[in-house]
Scaffold this motif. Sequence first.
Motif, mmCIF file in Angstrom:
data_model
loop_
_atom_site.group_PDB
_atom_site.id
_atom_site.type_symbol
_atom_site.label_atom_id
_atom_site.label_comp_id
_atom_site.label_asym_id
_atom_site.label_seq_id
_atom_site.Cartn_x
_atom_site.Cartn_y
_atom_site.Cartn_z
ATOM 1 N N LEU A 37 15.991 5.107 16.306
ATOM 2 C CA LEU A 37 16.202 6.419 17.025
ATOM 3 C C LEU A 37 16.564 5.926 18.667
ATOM 4 C CD1 LEU A 37 12.442 8.016 16.206
ATOM 5 C CD2 LEU A 37 14.989 8.857 15.660
ATOM 6 N N PRO A 38 17.682 6.589 18.938
ATOM 7 C CA PRO A 38 18.159 6.277 20.215
ATOM 8 C C PRO A 38 17.220 6.368 21.456
ATOM 9 C CG PRO A 38 18.945 8.475 19.575
ATOM 10 C CD PRO A 38 17.982 7.831 18.095
ATOM 11 N N ILE A 45 7.923 11.353 17.514
ATOM 12 C CA ILE A 45 7.617 11.966 18.531
ATOM 13 C C ILE A 45 7.390 11.420 19.618
ATOM 14 C CG2 ILE A 45 6.452 14.108 19.274
ATOM 15 C CD1 ILE A 45 8.730 14.556 17.167
ATOM 16 N N ARG A 46 6.469 10.362 19.572
ATOM 17 C CA ARG A 46 6.035 9.415 20.589
ATOM 18 C C ARG A 46 7.237 8.682 21.198
ATOM 19 N NH1 ARG A 46 2.886 8.999 24.372
ATOM 20 N NH2 ARG A 46 0.975 9.069 23.262
ATOM 21 N N HIS A 47 8.070 8.327 20.284
ATOM 22 C CA HIS A 47 9.222 7.779 20.682
ATOM 23 C C HIS A 47 9.882 8.408 22.025
ATOM 24 C CE1 HIS A 47 13.225 5.406 20.752
ATOM 25 N NE2 HIS A 47 13.797 6.654 20.922
ATOM 26 N N PHE A 48 10.068 9.974 21.703
ATOM 27 C CA PHE A 48 10.793 10.629 22.682
ATOM 28 C C PHE A 48 9.899 11.227 23.840
ATOM 29 C CE2 PHE A 48 13.154 11.375 18.885
ATOM 30 C CZ PHE A 48 14.458 10.890 19.348
ATOM 31 N N ASN A 77 0.885 -1.182 -0.068
ATOM 32 C CA ASN A 77 -0.079 -0.208 0.021
ATOM 33 C C ASN A 77 0.900 1.234 0.055
ATOM 34 O OD1 ASN A 77 -2.275 -1.464 0.456
ATOM 35 N ND2 ASN A 77 -1.916 -1.633 2.420
ATOM 36 N N TYR A 78 1.962 1.212 0.643
ATOM 37 C CA TYR A 78 2.926 2.513 0.855
ATOM 38 C C TYR A 78 4.257 1.910 0.581
ATOM 39 C CZ TYR A 78 -1.467 4.096 2.863
ATOM 40 O OH TYR A 78 -2.697 4.618 3.025
ATOM 41 N N ALA A 79 4.861 2.163 -0.473
ATOM 42 C CA ALA A 79 6.165 1.657 -0.751
ATOM 43 C C ALA A 79 7.141 2.268 0.289
ATOM 44 C CB ALA A 79 6.714 2.148 -2.064
ATOM 45 N N HIS A 80 7.073 3.278 0.840
ATOM 46 C CA HIS A 80 7.969 3.948 1.982
ATOM 47 C C HIS A 80 7.969 3.248 3.294
ATOM 48 C CE1 HIS A 80 9.795 6.452 -1.079
ATOM 49 N NE2 HIS A 80 8.747 6.930 -1.533
ATOM 50 N N ALA A 81 6.834 2.637 3.690
ATOM 51 C CA ALA A 81 6.226 2.177 5.044
ATOM 52 C C ALA A 81 7.490 1.461 5.770
ATOM 53 C CB ALA A 81 5.029 1.344 4.894
ATOM 54 N N PRO A 82 8.283 0.520 4.871
ATOM 55 C CA PRO A 82 9.409 -0.037 5.683
ATOM 56 C C PRO A 82 10.425 0.830 6.207
ATOM 57 C CG PRO A 82 8.584 -1.222 3.898
ATOM 58 C CD PRO A 82 8.159 -0.075 4.019
ATOM 59 N N ALA A 83 10.706 1.604 5.184
ATOM 60 C CA ALA A 83 11.995 2.611 5.594
ATOM 61 C C ALA A 83 11.434 3.730 6.721
ATOM 62 C CB ALA A 83 12.222 3.530 4.217
ATOM 63 N N TYR A 84 10.030 4.111 6.733
ATOM 64 C CA TYR A 84 9.750 4.909 7.731
ATOM 65 C C TYR A 84 9.804 4.000 8.976
ATOM 66 C CZ TYR A 84 7.809 8.020 4.172
ATOM 67 O OH TYR A 84 7.434 8.745 3.048
ATOM 68 N N GLN A 85 9.322 3.019 8.963
ATOM 69 C CA GLN A 85 9.388 2.020 10.296
ATOM 70 C C GLN A 85 10.664 1.761 10.750
ATOM 71 O OE1 GLN A 85 6.901 -1.534 9.994
ATOM 72 N NE2 GLN A 85 6.093 -0.609 8.176
ATOM 73 N N ALA A 86 11.708 1.638 9.657
ATOM 74 C CA ALA A 86 12.961 1.363 10.355
ATOM 75 C C ALA A 86 13.677 2.676 10.900
ATOM 76 C CB ALA A 86 13.827 1.170 9.027
ATOM 77 N N SER A 87 13.239 3.840 10.527
ATOM 78 C CA SER A 87 13.892 5.114 10.840
ATOM 79 C C SER A 87 13.439 5.454 12.447
ATOM 80 C CB SER A 87 13.398 6.527 10.085
ATOM 81 O OG SER A 87 13.597 6.434 8.786
ATOM 82 N N VAL A 88 12.155 4.810 12.790
ATOM 83 C CA VAL A 88 11.643 5.212 14.122
ATOM 84 C C VAL A 88 12.336 4.036 15.011
ATOM 85 C CG1 VAL A 88 9.483 4.664 15.468
ATOM 86 C CG2 VAL A 88 9.446 5.998 13.202
ATOM 87 N N ALA A 89 12.530 2.795 14.473
ATOM 88 C CA ALA A 89 13.191 1.886 14.901
ATOM 89 C C ALA A 89 14.592 1.975 15.494
ATOM 90 C CB ALA A 89 12.997 0.525 14.419
#
Length: 345
Positions: free
Chosen positions: A60-61, A178-181, A46-58
């Motif tokens: 985060l320090p 943002i939720r991560h922080f 559905n969203y080609a960039h979804a895995p990359a976005y998830q990886a970016s959030v994952a």
Amino acid sequence: MTQDTITRAERELYLTLLAWSEQRPSVNEWLARLPHWLAHIKDKANYAHAPAYQASVARLPKLAVNRVDLSSDTLTVDTSLNQSQHKQTTALLKQLMPWRKGPFQIGDDETGITIDTEWRSDWKWQRVAPHLSRLDGRRVLDVGGGSGYHGWRMAGAGADTVIIIDPSCLFYHQFMAIRHFVGAADAHETGRYRTHYIPVPLEALPEHSQLFDTVFSMGVLYHRASPFEHLQQLRGQLVKGGELVLETLVVEGDANTVLVPHDRYAQMNNVYFLPSVAALTGWLKKVGFSDVRCVDVAVTSTEEQRQTDWMTYHSLTDFLDPNDPTKTVEGYPAPMRATLVAKRA
């Protein structure tokens, strides 16, 4: 793994809805649809960039947070970043560009990262907030909430629960970053999060849920080909006597004035109806709202919406006539936004 940020946020959402369902059986329909809603937004098909976005959030320090301020104009997570953390966090957050609604700050004033978004969304909040019924203890729905800036501000203003909805895969993952922080800084005494995000449009929600004390729709109505349907859907989410906060593009004129752009408006091809304040007031009354009042009208300035290092594409300056900034490049009146507040009768 930091991927737990998304997993926990989704679990908190589920538990919040589950608790609501004990008093409101209609919430069971939300619960039945929730797994599909959450799976759909993360599906690469559905969203080609979804895995990359998830990886970016994952990636985060994990940082030691001193304080989170959901009430300041710049939503601030006070923490110390060393040079490596600063570099890593900046790079990961920039992988989630463009950032349109904010601003946000991760870190302290000296070493922090300021996400300077396209919109100074705090300016809109300053215009809207004085005219709201107190949000303390209220259930709030933020329709088309983007990255979640205004939703966080609603929580900061005391809302019991805020549910942000927006179908954007990018905005969903920006919220999760943002939720991560923020972590559990917005939690109730019970430990439950107060701010949640469902990645769907308004029309995907069960109709006539009547779950919310306050519903916000800011910057959405003019993107709807059927504005009356949108207003009816907003009304259906409100409890009787609940408050609607509607912000949208308007034009000057009387009760019969409505601009329908022939092609694009300010380079947007999905703008359908720009009513006058008087016409919009009539629309709201027609679908069952009362006590309708216009609390603010403001012409959008190139200081409020502009290109930044975090949103490098064209912005308002490029959408206005270079020889006459009171008009769009198409010759229509430049963007002017009104905020109306109304009650569900």
